[in-house]
Design a protein around this motif. Structure first.
Motif, PDB file in Angstrom:
ATOM      1  N   GLY A 191      12.311  17.850  34.607  1.00 45.77           N
ATOM      2  CA  GLY A 191      12.488  18.381  34.030  1.00 45.77           C
ATOM      3  C   GLY A 191      12.935  18.116  32.252  1.00 45.77           C
ATOM      4  N   ALA A 192      13.895  16.926  33.233  1.00 45.82           N
ATOM      5  CA  ALA A 192      15.387  16.348  31.996  1.00 45.82           C
ATOM      6  C   ALA A 192      15.113  14.731  31.682  1.00 45.82           C
ATOM      7  CB  ALA A 192      16.419  16.456  33.033  1.00 45.82           C
ATOM      8  N   SER A 193      14.243  13.631  32.884  1.00 44.70           N
ATOM      9  CA  SER A 193      14.137  12.652  32.917  1.00 44.70           C
ATOM     10  C   SER A 193      13.714  12.251  31.627  1.00 44.70           C
ATOM     11  CB  SER A 193      12.567  11.916  34.254  1.00 44.70           C
ATOM     12  OG  SER A 193      11.465  12.972  34.227  1.00 44.70           O
ATOM     13  N   SER A 194      12.749  13.020  30.958  1.00 46.70           N
ATOM     14  CA  SER A 194      12.014  12.607  29.731  1.00 46.70           C
ATOM     15  C   SER A 194      13.216  12.326  28.619  1.00 46.70           C
ATOM     16  CB  SER A 194      10.981  12.814  29.028  1.00 46.70           C
ATOM     17  OG  SER A 194      11.071  14.881  28.964  1.00 46.70           O
ATOM     18  N   TYR A 195      14.084  13.303  28.710  1.00 37.94           N
ATOM     19  CA  TYR A 195      14.954  13.224  27.991  1.00 37.94           C
ATOM     20  C   TYR A 195      15.658  11.741  28.089  1.00 37.94           C
ATOM     21  CZ  TYR A 195      13.331  18.140  26.400  1.00 37.94           C
ATOM     22  OH  TYR A 195      12.183  18.759  25.904  1.00 37.94           O
ATOM     23  N   VAL A 196      16.266  12.180  29.065  1.00 37.02           N
ATOM     24  CA  VAL A 196      17.443  10.700  29.826  1.00 37.02           C
ATOM     25  C   VAL A 196      16.392   9.518  29.114  1.00 37.02           C
ATOM     26  CG1 VAL A 196      18.240  10.004  31.619  1.00 37.02           C
ATOM     27  CG2 VAL A 196      18.487  12.431  31.617  1.00 37.02           C
ATOM     28  N   PHE A 197      15.103   9.480  29.535  1.00 35.25           N
ATOM     29  CA  PHE A 197      14.806   7.983  29.371  1.00 35.25           C
ATOM     30  C   PHE A 197      14.127   7.744  28.429  1.00 35.25           C
ATOM     31  CE2 PHE A 197      14.650   7.939  33.929  1.00 35.25           C
ATOM     32  CZ  PHE A 197      14.851   7.162  34.610  1.00 35.25           C
ATOM     33  N   GLN A 198      13.385   8.370  27.788  1.00 39.99           N
ATOM     34  CA  GLN A 198      13.299   8.116  25.913  1.00 39.99           C
ATOM     35  C   GLN A 198      14.113   8.505  24.845  1.00 39.99           C
ATOM     36  OE1 GLN A 198       8.733   9.454  25.394  1.00 39.99           O
ATOM     37  NE2 GLN A 198       9.698  10.606  27.070  1.00 39.99           N
ATOM     38  N   ASP A 199      15.081   9.201  24.545  1.00 40.00           N
ATOM     39  CA  ASP A 199      16.252   9.615  24.038  1.00 40.00           C
ATOM     40  C   ASP A 199      17.363   8.646  23.840  1.00 40.00           C
ATOM     41  OD1 ASP A 199      14.626  10.902  22.749  1.00 40.00           O
ATOM     42  OD2 ASP A 199      15.051  12.938  23.355  1.00 40.00           O
ATOM     43  N   SER A 224      18.558  21.977  33.503  1.00 41.61           N
ATOM     44  CA  SER A 224      18.632  20.498  33.858  1.00 41.61           C
ATOM     45  C   SER A 224      19.253  19.521  32.630  1.00 41.61           C
ATOM     46  CB  SER A 224      16.980  19.476  33.724  1.00 41.61           C
ATOM     47  OG  SER A 224      16.361  19.870  32.790  1.00 41.61           O
ATOM     48  N   GLY A 225      18.793  20.704  31.651  1.00 41.42           N
ATOM     49  CA  GLY A 225      19.537  19.859  29.846  1.00 41.42           C
ATOM     50  C   GLY A 225      18.938  18.829  29.336  1.00 41.42           C
ATOM     51  N   THR A 226      19.259  17.535  28.707  1.00 45.79           N
ATOM     52  CA  THR A 226      18.640  16.526  27.968  1.00 45.79           C
ATOM     53  C   THR A 226      19.444  14.799  27.876  1.00 45.79           C
ATOM     54  OG1 THR A 226      19.338  16.806  25.465  1.00 45.79           O
ATOM     55  CG2 THR A 226      17.492  18.851  26.148  1.00 45.79           C
TER      56      THR A 226
END
Length: 394
Positions: free
Chosen positions: A234-242, A357-359
């Motif tokens: 749920g959070a990995s896309s935000y962490v790695f992309q943002d 999970s947050g962002t």
């Protein structure tokens, strides 16, 4: 009668298909969320609600179908369950409104639960000894591949034919499952091994299992490990992309590499299970995942974050087949109920943890650290230094 000699290539292939379709059905239509919301005039929240409905159906379906199969047999529920999954997938493709789609996804999840929960029960019925953990490791590897393939396949389908084509694809897969089940999965639970009491006793077997300290501790360990994995998803896309400014393609490569770490762990579990007692092996995977989560809390760079997450997912990749083998061993006489409890715990805990999970990296690391510490405590409740009730496979 438990089979221990013949190579079950056909059976494993069919059970693998039944296992793969459910995680595929969770992720395959994610690329179509924006178009789905526009077409149904309900926004992206409706699409997300339809996924939640599928997960709720999946949990509830396992809790009903698993113990019921201990009384009625596996095939009598597996065949209609796969047929219903195909039919309901087609219905989802035709739904004209968001509320109807949500209802359809709930029922689709209930039907899809049949293949997921009964695949584990059938393996438990048919096999014992050192081969059983190897077969569960194969199912775990399939479960690890499906979430990676799902969004990629869904993106291609949505781009070519729209979001409704995704459900037509699932309907076709459901028909393939039905044919494969009909031809390749004989009844694995003969009448003399079925639950002798009524339906109340069949469902009561779940309470009996949960009263066993070891069984409950291992199920909770699996649930918290699954929560860590869902938080990552749920959070990995935000962490790695943002946060780290990776492109979508670069993130896809990172996601695939971490999925490969899970596959390596699952394969390693199958090999090591012949030489190491299962509770001890599980303890090692839990420790590895927890160390990775604790280290993640102190990372700020892309490379270190990636490495820590790969360590966590490696540990989780070994926890899944280890706990499945252990709980199915403890609950062998109620294999359907045991499978229902472990499988529903994984998806329930994951669904509850994912919204937390947050962002940000800090939020993701904090939740993963918390749930894996709880996994360690749950493992201590199970007392893994004690031998399994039906013997270890050391």
């Amino acid at each position: 009668m438990i089979e221990t000699t013949r190579r079950p290539a056909l059976l494993l292939g069919v059970l693998g298909l039944l296992t793969a379709v459910v995680p595929l059905a969770i992720d395959i239509y994610v690329p179509g969320f924006p178009a789905l919301g526009r077409d149904l005039g309900a926004g992206e929240q409706a699409a997300q609600l339809s996924m939640s409905a599928f997960l709720i159906g999946l949990v509830g379906g396992q809790l009903v179908i698993g113990p019921l199969s201990d009384k009625l047999g596996r095939r009598q529920l597996l065949v209609p369950g796969t047929a219903a999954f195909a039919l309901l997938s087609a219905c989802c493709a035709l739904m004209p409104t968001a509320p109807l789609l949500v209802a359809g996804r709930f029922l689709q999840g209930c039907a899809g639960a049949a293949g997921l929960v009964l695949a584990r029960a059938i393996l438990t019925d048919r096999f014992a000894g050192p081969r059983l953990p190897v077969y569960f490791s194969i199912l775990a590897m399939i479960l690890g591949v499906a979430p990676v393939v799902g969004p990629l396949l869904g993106g291609v389908i949505v781009s070519a034919s729209g979001w409704r084509a995704v459900f037509w694809t699932l309907a076709a897969l459901g028909l393939g499952m039905l044919a494969a089940t009909w031809l390749g999965v004989p009844e694995s639970l003969p009448p003399d091994r079925r639950s002798a009491g009524g339906l109340r006793q069949a469902f009561g077997s779940m309470t009996v299992l949960l009263r066993q300290r070891a069984f409950t501790g291992y199920v909770l360990t699996l649930g918290f490990a699954a929560a860590a994995m869902f938080v990552y998803v749920g959070a990995s896309s935000y962490v790695f992309q943002d946060v780290f400014r990776l492109s979508a393609v670069q993130y896809g490569l990172v996601f695939a590499a971490n999925a490969a770490a899970m596959l390596v762990a699952s394969a390693g579990f199958g090999a090591l299970s012949r030489r190491v007692a299962l509770p001890r092996l599980l303890s090692g995977y839990v420790v590895i995942a927890t160390i990775g989560a604790l280290a993640l809390s102190f990372q700020t760079s892309f490379a270190d974050t990636w490495i820590c997450l790969a360590v966590v997912l490696f540990g989780v990749g070994g926890i899944f087949p280890a706990v499945t083998t252990i709980t199915q061993t403890i609950g062998r006489s109620q294999a359907g109920a045991a499978s229902a409890l472990s499988g529903s715990a994984a998806y329930l805990f994951g669904a509850l943890a994912a919204p937390l999970s947050g962002t940000t990296l800090r939020a993701m690391a904090g939740v993963m650290r918390a749930v894996l510490v709880l996994a360690v405590l749950s493992l201590l409740v199970a007392r893994p230094w004690r031998p399994l009730e039906e013997g270890s496979f050391a």
